[in-house]
Design an enzyme around this catalytic site. Structure first.
Site, PDB file in Angstrom:
ATOM      1  N   GLU A   1     -12.120   1.930   5.158  1.00 59.02           N
ATOM      2  CA  GLU A   1     -11.182   2.265   6.048  1.00 59.02           C
ATOM      3  C   GLU A   1     -11.243   3.833   6.251  1.00 59.02           C
ATOM      4  O   GLU A   1     -10.685   4.499   5.654  1.00 59.02           O
ATOM      5  CB  GLU A   1      -9.882   1.812   5.719  1.00 59.02           C
ATOM      6  CG  GLU A   1      -8.806   1.989   6.755  1.00 59.02           C
ATOM      7  CD  GLU A   1      -7.364   1.993   6.370  1.00 59.02           C
ATOM      8  OE1 GLU A   1      -6.683   1.117   6.920  1.00 59.02           O
ATOM      9  OE2 GLU A   1      -6.997   2.614   5.292  1.00 59.02           O
TER      10      GLU A   1
ATOM     11  N   GLU B   1       0.736  -1.323  -0.015  1.00 62.17           N
ATOM     12  CA  GLU B   1       0.147  -0.018  -0.051  1.00 62.17           C
ATOM     13  C   GLU B   1       0.756   1.345  -0.058  1.00 62.17           C
ATOM     14  O   GLU B   1       1.495   1.468   1.048  1.00 62.17           O
ATOM     15  CB  GLU B   1      -1.252   0.063   1.248  1.00 62.17           C
ATOM     16  CG  GLU B   1      -1.810   1.245   1.322  1.00 62.17           C
ATOM     17  CD  GLU B   1      -2.873   1.124   2.471  1.00 62.17           C
ATOM     18  OE1 GLU B   1      -2.236   0.530   3.475  1.00 62.17           O
ATOM     19  OE2 GLU B   1      -3.735   1.832   2.428  1.00 62.17           O
TER      20      GLU B   1
HETATM   21  C1  LER Z   1      -2.557   3.732   6.931  1.00 60.95           C
HETATM   22  O1  LER Z   1      -2.983   5.320   6.800  1.00 60.95           O
HETATM   23  C2  LER Z   1      -3.554   2.986   6.159  1.00 60.95           C
HETATM   24  O2  LER Z   1      -4.131   3.448   5.209  1.00 60.95           O
HETATM   25  C3  LER Z   1      -3.580   1.664   6.343  1.00 60.95           C
HETATM   26  O3  LER Z   1      -4.122   0.785   5.430  1.00 60.95           O
HETATM   27  C4  LER Z   1      -2.128   0.910   6.634  1.00 60.95           C
HETATM   28  O4  LER Z   1      -1.762  -0.198   6.805  1.00 60.95           O
HETATM   29 MN    MN Z   2      -5.314   2.159   3.844  1.00 60.70          MN
END
Ligand code: LER
Ligand code: MN
Length: 279
Positions: free
Chosen positions: A246, A152
């Protein structure tokens, strides 16, 4: 599209995981909202009851598209690029300890924050070498159990290493291996990418997973990210993975998760109607 929601198995400081606390209750809530799966944020697979977690998810009919590893950095300071070789080794061991449960659930393993930052006194050349070694090793071990890893890109305010999608793609190409791909996150892309849509197009089938949050990291619809045009591109590249929420839990976890999901599903319905009208 298939949708999942992030859920932490343990208490965590990271704010953009909407669900923490009572695991069984949270799984129930997420399933009832109509999500197709649950992305698990697991600090340490050795401190959770994997059998119980597996059975709760199975009973709820929830798929597990991905397991997030960032809490090992956030809560314990483990990273692939720490100047202390023991900390680097611990970070690698931690990823390896995720493989069995990932294989059992069919999840991929996310490596984002665990890459670390370039700490004072460390050269970029050293950090880069440690990062390459750690990824190569973890990917080879994961491949033995058919587990994929998603790298990521993360914005510059959280790490000094590999912020953009292009730099991430170059990195995964250098490591190589069929089981290594990308995780693109709208929150980070909004900060780093000249065009989110173009970056998604460039990632194409190397994109294994996707995180959604609006520009302010609230649920989609609360900021200025153009999710309609993002969904269009995702359809165009025939993305088959999950879109995983998220985002921050405001004003309240269940409300935020449900509103975000509804917003994206309505946009998808509208896009579908546009296609039908055009035919
Ligand atoms: C951190 O900002 C994030 O986006 C997570 O997915 C990191 O593992
Ligand atoms: Mn993330």
């Amino acid at each position: 599209m298939k949708y999942s929601m992030c859920l932490s198995t343990n208490p965590a400081q990271f704010e953009a995981v909407p669900f923490k606390g009572d695991f069984r209750q949270n799984v129930q809530k997420i399933a009832e909202m109509g999500f197709d799966g649950i992305e698990l944020a697991i600090r340490d697979p050795n401190i959770i009851d994997q059998d119980e977690i597996y059975s709760i998810l199975e009973i709820a009919g929830m798929q597990v598209p991905a397991i997030g590893t960032g809490q090992a950095w956030g809560e314990e300071g483990l990273s692939f690029t720490d100047p202390d070789s023991k900390i680097r080794e611990k970070a690698i061991e931690r990823v390896l300890s995720h493989i069995d449960f990932a294989a059992r659930t069919g999840a991929l393993i996310i490596i984002g924050l665990l890459r670390g930052v370039v700490k004072p006194g460390v050269t970029l050349i050293d950090a880069d070498q440690w990062l390459h070694e750690a990824f190569s090793y973890c990917c080879k071990k994961a491949a033995l159990q058919d587990v994929c890893i998603a790298f990521e890109p993360i914005n510059r305010y959280e790490t000094s290493l590999l912020n953009s999608v292009r730099s991430g793609l170059k990195f995964i190409d250098e490591i190589g291996g069929e089981n290594l791909g990308m995780l693109l996150d709208t929150f980070h892309m909004n900060i780093e990418e000249p065009s989110i849509e173009e970056s998604i197009r460039i990632a194409g089938d190397r994109m294994f997973h996707f995180h959604y949050a609006d520009s302010n990291r609230l649920y989609p619809g609360c900021g200025h990210i153009d999710f309609r045009s993002i969904l269009k591109v995702l359809h165009r590249i025939d993305y088959k993975g999950f879109l995983s929420g998220e985002h921050r839990p405001d004003p309240e976890p269940a409300l935020a998760a449900a509103q975000g999901l509804r917003y994206l599903r309505v946009l998808e319905e509208e896009l579908e109607e546009e296609v039908v009208a055009f035919r």
